[in-house]
Design a protein around this motif. Sequence first.
Motif, PDB file in Angstrom:
ATOM      1  N   PRO A 118       0.721  -0.938  -0.208  1.00 34.63           N
ATOM      2  CA  PRO A 118      -0.120  -0.240  -0.053  1.00 34.63           C
ATOM      3  C   PRO A 118       0.822   1.269   0.572  1.00 34.63           C
ATOM      4  CG  PRO A 118      -0.182  -0.683   2.060  1.00 34.63           C
ATOM      5  CD  PRO A 118       0.670  -1.605   1.424  1.00 34.63           C
ATOM      6  N   TYR A 119       1.836   0.778   0.366  1.00 36.26           N
ATOM      7  CA  TYR A 119       3.052   2.127   0.487  1.00 36.26           C
ATOM      8  C   TYR A 119       3.577   2.423  -1.081  1.00 36.26           C
ATOM      9  CZ  TYR A 119       2.392   2.455   5.336  1.00 36.26           C
ATOM     10  OH  TYR A 119       1.997   2.080   6.399  1.00 36.26           O
ATOM     11  N   LEU A 120       3.448   1.894  -2.211  1.00 36.21           N
ATOM     12  CA  LEU A 120       4.035   2.248  -3.389  1.00 36.21           C
ATOM     13  C   LEU A 120       2.933   2.176  -4.051  1.00 36.21           C
ATOM     14  CD1 LEU A 120       6.759   2.170  -5.422  1.00 36.21           C
ATOM     15  CD2 LEU A 120       5.901  -0.020  -6.148  1.00 36.21           C
ATOM     16  N   PRO A 121       1.630   2.966  -4.569  1.00 40.63           N
ATOM     17  CA  PRO A 121       0.272   2.799  -5.509  1.00 40.63           C
ATOM     18  C   PRO A 121       0.685   3.417  -6.508  1.00 40.63           C
ATOM     19  CG  PRO A 121       1.103   4.801  -3.689  1.00 40.63           C
ATOM     20  CD  PRO A 121       1.523   4.192  -3.080  1.00 40.63           C
ATOM     21  N   THR A 122      -0.304   3.553  -7.173  1.00 41.21           N
ATOM     22  CA  THR A 122      -0.238   4.437  -8.566  1.00 41.21           C
ATOM     23  C   THR A 122      -0.134   5.614  -8.810  1.00 41.21           C
ATOM     24  OG1 THR A 122      -0.362   3.644 -11.206  1.00 41.21           O
ATOM     25  CG2 THR A 122      -2.313   4.028  -9.676  1.00 41.21           C
TER      26      THR A 122
ATOM     27  N   GLY B 151       4.763   7.850  -1.645  1.00 42.95           N
ATOM     28  CA  GLY B 151       4.949   8.165  -2.603  1.00 42.95           C
ATOM     29  C   GLY B 151       4.570   7.145  -4.126  1.00 42.95           C
ATOM     30  N   VAL B 152       5.004   7.293  -5.357  1.00 45.19           N
ATOM     31  CA  VAL B 152       4.265   6.157  -6.086  1.00 45.19           C
ATOM     32  C   VAL B 152       5.025   5.626  -6.825  1.00 45.19           C
ATOM     33  CG1 VAL B 152       2.510   8.017  -6.201  1.00 45.19           C
ATOM     34  CG2 VAL B 152       4.204   8.351  -7.667  1.00 45.19           C
ATOM     35  N   HIS B 153       4.366   4.941  -7.302  1.00 47.75           N
ATOM     36  CA  HIS B 153       5.266   3.510  -8.638  1.00 47.75           C
ATOM     37  C   HIS B 153       5.563   4.197  -9.675  1.00 47.75           C
ATOM     38  CE1 HIS B 153       5.623   0.341 -10.898  1.00 47.75           C
ATOM     39  NE2 HIS B 153       5.324  -0.493  -9.880  1.00 47.75           N
ATOM     40  N   PRO B 154       6.143   4.586 -10.013  1.00 46.29           N
ATOM     41  CA  PRO B 154       8.096   4.966 -11.028  1.00 46.29           C
ATOM     42  C   PRO B 154       6.580   4.710 -12.228  1.00 46.29           C
ATOM     43  CG  PRO B 154       8.845   2.351 -10.287  1.00 46.29           C
ATOM     44  CD  PRO B 154       7.826   2.874  -9.494  1.00 46.29           C
ATOM     45  N   THR B 155       6.305   4.012 -12.729  1.00 43.68           N
ATOM     46  CA  THR B 155       5.447   4.033 -14.086  1.00 43.68           C
ATOM     47  C   THR B 155       3.761   4.236 -13.520  1.00 43.68           C
ATOM     48  OG1 THR B 155       5.040   1.362 -13.959  1.00 43.68           O
ATOM     49  CG2 THR B 155       7.113   2.432 -15.227  1.00 43.68           C
ATOM     50  N   GLY B 156       3.119   4.397 -12.373  1.00 47.30           N
ATOM     51  CA  GLY B 156       1.489   4.652 -12.435  1.00 47.30           C
ATOM     52  C   GLY B 156       1.138   5.720 -13.165  1.00 47.30           C
TER      53      GLY B 156
END
Length: 724
Positions: free
Chosen positions: A246-250, A416-421
Amino acid sequence: MPDATATADGALPSPALKELAGRYGVAVEYDDWQGNHLDVPASTVVAVLAALDVDADGEDAVEAALAEVDLAPWRAVLPPVVVLRDGRVGEVPVHVPHGQPVACEAVLEDGRTVPLAQLDRWTDPREVDGALVGRATFAVPADTPLGWHELRVRVGDLPGDAEPTATAPLVVTPSVLELPAGVRDGQHWGLMVQLYSVRSRLSWGLGDAADLAELASWSGGEHGADFVLVNPLHSAEPVAPMEPSPYLPTTRRFVNPVYIRVEDVRETAYLPSADRALLEWAAEEQRAASAAGALVDRDAVWAAKRSALRTVFDAGRTAAREADFAAFREREGKGLTDFATWCALADRHGLPSSRWPQGAHDHGSREQERLVTEVADDVRFHEWLQWVVDSQLEAAQRTATRAGMALGIVHDLAVGVHPTGADTWTLGPALARGITVGAPPDAFNQQGQDWSQPPWRPDGLARLGYAPYRDMIRTVLRHAGGVRVDHVMGLFRLWWVPAGLGPEAGTYVRYDHEAMVGILALEAQRAGAVVVGEDLGVVEPWVRDHLRERGVLGTSVLWFERDGDGAPLPPERWRELCMATVTTHDLPPTAGYLAGEHIDLRDRLGLLTRDVEEERRVDERDRASVLAQLSERGLVPEDPTERQLVDGLHRLLRAAPSRLLGVSLPDAVGERRTQNQPGTYDQYPNWRVPLGDSSGDPVLLEDLPGLPRVRSLLRALLSDDPPR
């Protein structure tokens, strides 16, 4: 001056490169977790500056970049944004052709116009691109109300109704975020849960919004809890595989629709019997996985829910419901449409987005418009999903407050967010590329951490008037009594790791903390919410001082609270403005921690940098020093059991002056398995462990009220009865 050797690995930055780095907030030195002073290699500094579109590769490039950063403010009439505190006179620099008359005013949110007075302050003009530019300084009155206003400047002899020469956002933030009325006095406790892990007999293999409402109703109505703190509910990928963390969302602005309770969508009740039967069959398979205690399988859950929800969506809505949906879409505006478009394109072309047709990334192009037109119905479906999950979270918060909770649901905001989200597709100018966020080595992660997340660009946020940041915070707080900000130090500085390097090879980049903290406080005050900052790990002392000054609560974890000599800090000396807990989601539940399972796990996964036996000795010594307090204070009987130790540690929390006390739900049921082991991905089932007891057998939501361990821990926390 940098040269070929100055940017080689290991070489240190030259004086000129250090100056340039300082102008952009890039650290060239720092103190590590053991207090050692370390220098940052020039190669790291150059790579980080490149992510800010600053060429520092060579002597001439550094000199040119220094000249450019020096002149940049003089090339703009107004700063990109002005963020101030209320109760203080603010200053606005305005740059105009030398000698030209200038007027400045503030247009407030309510439509009123406030002329700003020019200060009697002389600044020598400067030559910029062959012309003299002067600076005038205007004062923003101290009584300017809180809110998002606009600065307008007119240059020359223009009439008052002429279009302004330049505009910029003016944000006035609270000097201090006042605590909500319900938690201004005394201590207030609440549960900390990973919502996906808290499954019920009715949820589809994963805890959902209805389970959250039930948990709040039980803990608040029967035991006087004032909040439930949940993991980030940010949206993940709409197609498999769904990122488990849940800590790497889009995106951090919108919610993962996997948390929807399908049966609670009003239109579900009116489905034809055949469609309703299919929906029930899909639910039964997922409920069976919950009962068996299987790992949380988000992909299977979402496949079942998505099919059911699409059926409900296609069934249509009444005119009144359609009007509500339209109002939601209008309120969320372009941000919702962009996110839903990304989801629809992911549905059509899969992920990662690098597999999409090239035109999909050319924002505003005819090819992108064509591709978006092809998925228009799917865009509307993803907008509808957000409306549904938003309404169900609203219902959960309403249930919590009706149960007597002072705060209700407290959401968690990821770093933060996913690198390709989705956010990297929709918020391109606000995020840095070729860089990820992480953390330098510390006691618990001795190899450092790379979280694979692109950071906010400080300059990009400013150019956008902090609008993406504001919109994200507003969404998180819309149906909440508070927010926990993970790694709150990221509002001050973040550890940037250049692509291709290990996390130990990064450096810190500073942010405008006055703006970041101020805007957070402004939106929280408007929502009537509390803000808790997770300030664990390497924290500059002044950062905690600043957060306390602004009314942001800190975080105190029992095992980490130590004095200057390394001895356990008595809870009476903990901070008042904080949330105190025994544990955190990056450690095993307390039963597992007492058994040293975090050492065994890190040893099995190869995450230790010193001998495992030495790690055990140090850990056992540290744990023993904390547990000694329990016997000294009579909080446990002689020769206590594991349960009695867990209860005693929570009794110990009550001695702290801390405003909020957080109780991890796994501690209440005797769970031993950790939810997340930092520094790993698929080596351990992070974020997929369902709630279980000391043997790992499943514990469902309906079981909680009758469990002896739950009753024992709540009695220890809430009563003054002697330990037993």
